[in-house]
Every structure is written in C-alpha cells, then in structure tokens.
Design a protein around this motif. Structure first.
Motif, PDB file in Angstrom:
ATOM      1  N   ALA A   6       0.803  -1.224   0.000  1.00  0.00           N
ATOM      2  CA  ALA A   6       0.000   0.000   0.000  1.00  0.00           C
ATOM      3  C   ALA A   6       0.839   1.278   0.000  1.00  0.00           C
ATOM      4  O   ALA A   6       0.292   2.381   0.049  1.00  0.00           O
ATOM      5  N   ALA A   7       2.173   1.145  -0.070  1.00  0.00           N
ATOM      6  CA  ALA A   7       3.036   2.332  -0.044  1.00  0.00           C
ATOM      7  C   ALA A   7       3.098   3.047  -1.392  1.00  0.00           C
ATOM      8  O   ALA A   7       3.704   4.115  -1.496  1.00  0.00           O
ATOM      9  N   TYR A   8       2.466   2.466  -2.412  1.00  0.00           N
ATOM     10  CA  TYR A   8       2.589   3.007  -3.769  1.00  0.00           C
ATOM     11  C   TYR A   8       1.197   3.321  -4.319  1.00  0.00           C
ATOM     12  O   TYR A   8       0.488   2.421  -4.772  1.00  0.00           O
ATOM     13  N   PRO A   9       0.803   4.595  -4.280  1.00  0.00           N
ATOM     14  CA  PRO A   9      -0.569   4.944  -4.684  1.00  0.00           C
ATOM     15  C   PRO A   9      -0.857   4.667  -6.156  1.00  0.00           C
ATOM     16  O   PRO A   9      -2.007   4.454  -6.524  1.00  0.00           O
ATOM     17  N   GLU A  10       0.176   4.669  -7.003  1.00  0.00           N
ATOM     18  CA  GLU A  10      -0.012   4.366  -8.420  1.00  0.00           C
ATOM     19  C   GLU A  10       0.494   2.953  -8.709  1.00  0.00           C
ATOM     20  O   GLU A  10       1.567   2.563  -8.236  1.00  0.00           O
ATOM     21  N   PHE A  11      -0.250   2.204  -9.500  1.00  0.00           N
ATOM     22  CA  PHE A  11       0.109   0.817  -9.798  1.00  0.00           C
ATOM     23  C   PHE A  11       1.474   0.717 -10.487  1.00  0.00           C
ATOM     24  O   PHE A  11       2.267  -0.170 -10.171  1.00  0.00           O
ATOM     25  N   ASP A  12       1.774   1.647 -11.386  1.00  0.00           N
ATOM     26  CA  ASP A  12       3.072   1.614 -12.070  1.00  0.00           C
ATOM     27  C   ASP A  12       4.229   1.857 -11.101  1.00  0.00           C
ATOM     28  O   ASP A  12       5.316   1.282 -11.267  1.00  0.00           O
ATOM     29  N   GLN A  13       4.004   2.698 -10.092  1.00  0.00           N
ATOM     30  CA  GLN A  13       5.030   2.901  -9.059  1.00  0.00           C
ATOM     31  C   GLN A  13       5.310   1.587  -8.328  1.00  0.00           C
ATOM     32  O   GLN A  13       6.464   1.248  -8.035  1.00  0.00           O
ATOM     33  N   TYR A  14       4.233   0.892  -8.019  1.00  0.00           N
ATOM     34  CA  TYR A  14       4.366  -0.389  -7.325  1.00  0.00           C
ATOM     35  C   TYR A  14       5.142  -1.391  -8.178  1.00  0.00           C
ATOM     36  O   TYR A  14       6.047  -2.071  -7.683  1.00  0.00           O
ATOM     37  N   ILE A  15       4.819  -1.475  -9.460  1.00  0.00           N
ATOM     38  CA  ILE A  15       5.517  -2.409 -10.361  1.00  0.00           C
ATOM     39  C   ILE A  15       7.010  -2.073 -10.413  1.00  0.00           C
ATOM     40  O   ILE A  15       7.873  -2.970 -10.353  1.00  0.00           O
ATOM     41  N   ASP A  16       7.342  -0.791 -10.499  1.00  0.00           N
ATOM     42  CA  ASP A  16       8.752  -0.370 -10.517  1.00  0.00           C
ATOM     43  C   ASP A  16       9.466  -0.791  -9.239  1.00  0.00           C
ATOM     44  O   ASP A  16      10.595  -1.319  -9.270  1.00  0.00           O
ATOM     45  N   ALA A  17       8.809  -0.552  -8.089  1.00  0.00           N
ATOM     46  CA  ALA A  17       9.430  -0.892  -6.800  1.00  0.00           C
ATOM     47  C   ALA A  17       9.610  -2.402  -6.664  1.00  0.00           C
ATOM     48  O   ALA A  17      10.650  -2.881  -6.175  1.00  0.00           O
ATOM     49  N   LEU A  18       8.604  -3.161  -7.090  1.00  0.00           N
ATOM     50  CA  LEU A  18       8.688  -4.616  -7.012  1.00  0.00           C
ATOM     51  C   LEU A  18       9.798  -5.143  -7.916  1.00  0.00           C
ATOM     52  O   LEU A  18      10.572  -6.030  -7.522  1.00  0.00           O
ATOM     53  N   HIS A  19       9.895  -4.598  -9.117  1.00  0.00           N
ATOM     54  CA  HIS A  19      10.935  -5.006 -10.061  1.00  0.00           C
ATOM     55  C   HIS A  19      12.327  -4.782  -9.464  1.00  0.00           C
ATOM     56  O   HIS A  19      13.194  -5.670  -9.491  1.00  0.00           O
ATOM     57  N   LYS A  20      12.549  -3.598  -8.890  1.00  0.00           N
ATOM     58  CA  LYS A  20      13.857  -3.282  -8.306  1.00  0.00           C
ATOM     59  C   LYS A  20      14.177  -4.198  -7.131  1.00  0.00           C
ATOM     60  O   LYS A  20      15.310  -4.682  -6.983  1.00  0.00           O
ATOM     61  N   ALA A  21      13.183  -4.448  -6.290  1.00  0.00           N
ATOM     62  CA  ALA A  21      13.420  -5.286  -5.102  1.00  0.00           C
ATOM     63  C   ALA A  21      13.739  -6.729  -5.491  1.00  0.00           C
ATOM     64  O   ALA A  21      14.625  -7.370  -4.908  1.00  0.00           O
ATOM     65  N   ILE A  22      13.030  -7.253  -6.481  1.00  0.00           N
ATOM     66  CA  ILE A  22      13.280  -8.628  -6.922  1.00  0.00           C
ATOM     67  C   ILE A  22      14.632  -8.717  -7.629  1.00  0.00           C
ATOM     68  O   ILE A  22      15.382  -9.692  -7.442  1.00  0.00           O
TER      69      ILE A  22
END
Length: 316
Positions: free
Chosen positions: A36-52
């Motif tokens: 829930a830290a990423y209000p925009e779905f694309d922000q979330y995808i970017d953060a998930l990609h970097k973390a993985i």
C-alpha cells in the motif's frame, strides 16, 4: 551447470512477499515490500521489479530464472489481470502479468492467492499425490481452491473457486463483495470478531472477558477461550459449525479426497476443529461420511504463499 530458479510473489493488501525458489521447492531467499506504499500501480511495479532484481543479484541468479508465478487477490489465470480486488488500493483491472513480463523479460503466470496456496499444497505439502482436494484459506477473508482430477478448476472466465463467497446464511451479514451472508463474513478472522460482538449484544447479562472491548481481535477471543471463557468458546463453536456445514456442501460438488485448511484461524486448533468435524460429518450425505479427510496445511505459513506462486513459475 547452474540450477534454475523461479520467483514466487504473494501480493497481499498490506505486504507483498517474494522469494527465489529452486526446483526442490526450497525458498533460498525472500524479501518483501509494502503493497500500500505506492498509490499508483506503475510505481508499485517499478518498486517490485527493483526489489526482486536485488534479490536475484544477491544470489548470483541472473540468467537463471525460468519464470515468475504470482498469487494475488482476484487474479485471473486466463487474462493475467487483477480484477477489481476490494483489498488493494488500486481499482479496476490491473494488467499485472503483462507489466511484470515487460520488466523482467520472462514469462509470468498469475492466479488468485487461494489457488496459489492449493498449488503449493499439491506440489510441496499435504496434498502431494492427491488428484482431488479442496483448499480453504482462513485469514482476513476466506479463500478457496478446487483441484479435480489433478487440475486446478478455473472456470470459463478464470474466477472459479470463490468458496468464501458462497452464501452460508441467507440474508445474513453484509460482505465486502456486496452480497449478504457469505461464508467469509462468518468464518474469517474478521467474521469471528463479528460473531463475538453479536453474542455480546444478544447476551448482555453474561460475564465474559470479551466485554468492554471496542477493538477485539480473533486472538483476543482465542485467548479468552483458552482461559475458559464460556462466550468465547461459544464463538468458536458457532464458527466451526458454520464452516462444517459449508464444507459438507462443497464435498457434494467435487467429492474430494481431502479438504486442507490453511491460515491464521488454524492456530486455534481443537477449539475450531472439534465443532468443525462434528458439523462436517453430521451434514455430509451418507455416501461421503467418513471418507473425506480434514487436514491442516503442511506448509510453513511464512513460505506457503510464495511456494504456491512459485509452482506457477515452472509453467512459463
């Protein structure tokens, strides 16, 4: 030769947990981000990609990833989209598989979180060797996964197995899905709390450890039941009876070898299982009585969702 891995991702309303899994079903590394830290779905995808990517790099697994599997609420196996998930902050249809596949240049397979748990159980847990079983997940909500003749049942539109939204009580409690009386409103952790408040209102003169609390949790009710509190024990009796009735109905659909129960409420042990077993057998048709096993999951709760999702990654 270096062994291949898959990435398993479990998307929850609060946290997204992901792990690197080898062919033996070992979670060799895992991490998480706040969903829930990423209000925009694309922000979330970017953060998930970097973390993985960081996780893969930390284990020198670049170039060794066979595929990615994802378990998420309202995830559609056929379309690769999360569709109108009430517990996520992004609304509408979210093209999860497409976005992740673009980022990683890898095949991505998704399904709903309960189906992922069922696949994990079939691949690594209590359902190994079974071709017909039902998975019930008891958490904040109630999820279901149905395996028949060795195949996960997705239905024509990818949304089969929503066992938590089969009606347990006609014209009953309002559910987040918009209907009334869903199993989820009675047998989830939040359903247990709703039952406790209903009992408190209906039995105003009864002494109980539950009274005077505005922030009851299912754990509070469990602790009171263990301490011998009569009302708290009645809450678990009621919950087990309702769940037993509904599981007996589910048996009539697919005649499973077992029903495997997973999630936080299983920690209540016999407080839930005794009334559940009694109600289940009493409500089964005679041809099914004594045949269907009620089993707890054999997967560690911390790994189960990631393992189930990872099993999808080998399909890619």
């Amino acid at each position: 030769m270096n062994q291949p891995y898959v990435v398993g991702i479990d998307i929850g309303g609060t946290n997204t947990v992901f792990g690197l899994v080898d062919a033996r079903g070992t979670v060799v590394a895992s991490s998480s981000i706040k969903t829930a830290a990423y209000p925009e779905f694309d922000q979330y995808i970017d953060a998930l990609h970097k973390a993985i990517d960081r996780l893969i790099a930390s284990h020198n697994a670049q170039g060794l990833i066979h595929g990615i599997g994802v378990g998420a609420p309202n995830a559609n196996y056929y379309t690769g989209k999360i569709e109108y998930a009430p517990n996520l902050i992004w609304k509408g249809e979210l093209p999860l598989a497409e976005k992740l596949s673009e980022k990683f240049q890898l095949p991505v397979v998704i399904t709903n979180d309960a189906n992922a748990a069922a696949i994990g159980e079939m691949t690594y847990g209590a359902a190994r060797g079974m071709k017909d079983f039902i998975m019930i997940t008891l958490g904040t909500g109630v999820g279901g996964g149905v395996v028949s003749n060795g195949t996960m049942i997705y239905g024509f539109d990818g949304m089969a197995g929503e066992l938590g939204h089969i009606i347990a009580r006609r014209n009953g409690r309002l559910c987040g899905c918009g209907r009334n009386g869903c199993l989820e409103t009675y047998c989830s952790a939040t359903g247990v709390v709703r039952t406790a408040y209903e009992f408190l209102e209906a039995r105003p003169d009864e002494e109980t450890l539950l009274r005077g609390r505005e922030d009851l949790t299912s754990k509070d009710i469990y602790d009171a039941a263990v301490a011998g509190d009569h009302m708290a024990r009645d809450v678990f009796d009621f919950t087990g009876r309702v769940l037993g009735e509904m599981l007996a109905d589910f048996v009539s659909f697919t005649s499973p070898q077992a029903i495997i129960i997973f999630g936080g409420l299983t920690k209540s042990g016999e407080l839930l299982m005794r009334p559940l077993r009694e109600s289940f057998e009493a409500n089964n048709m005679p041809i099914h009585r004594g045949k269907v096993k009620l089993l707890f999951s054999e997967l560690k709760e911390a790994d189960a969702a990631v393992l189930g999702a990872s099993a999808l990654g080998w399909e890619g």
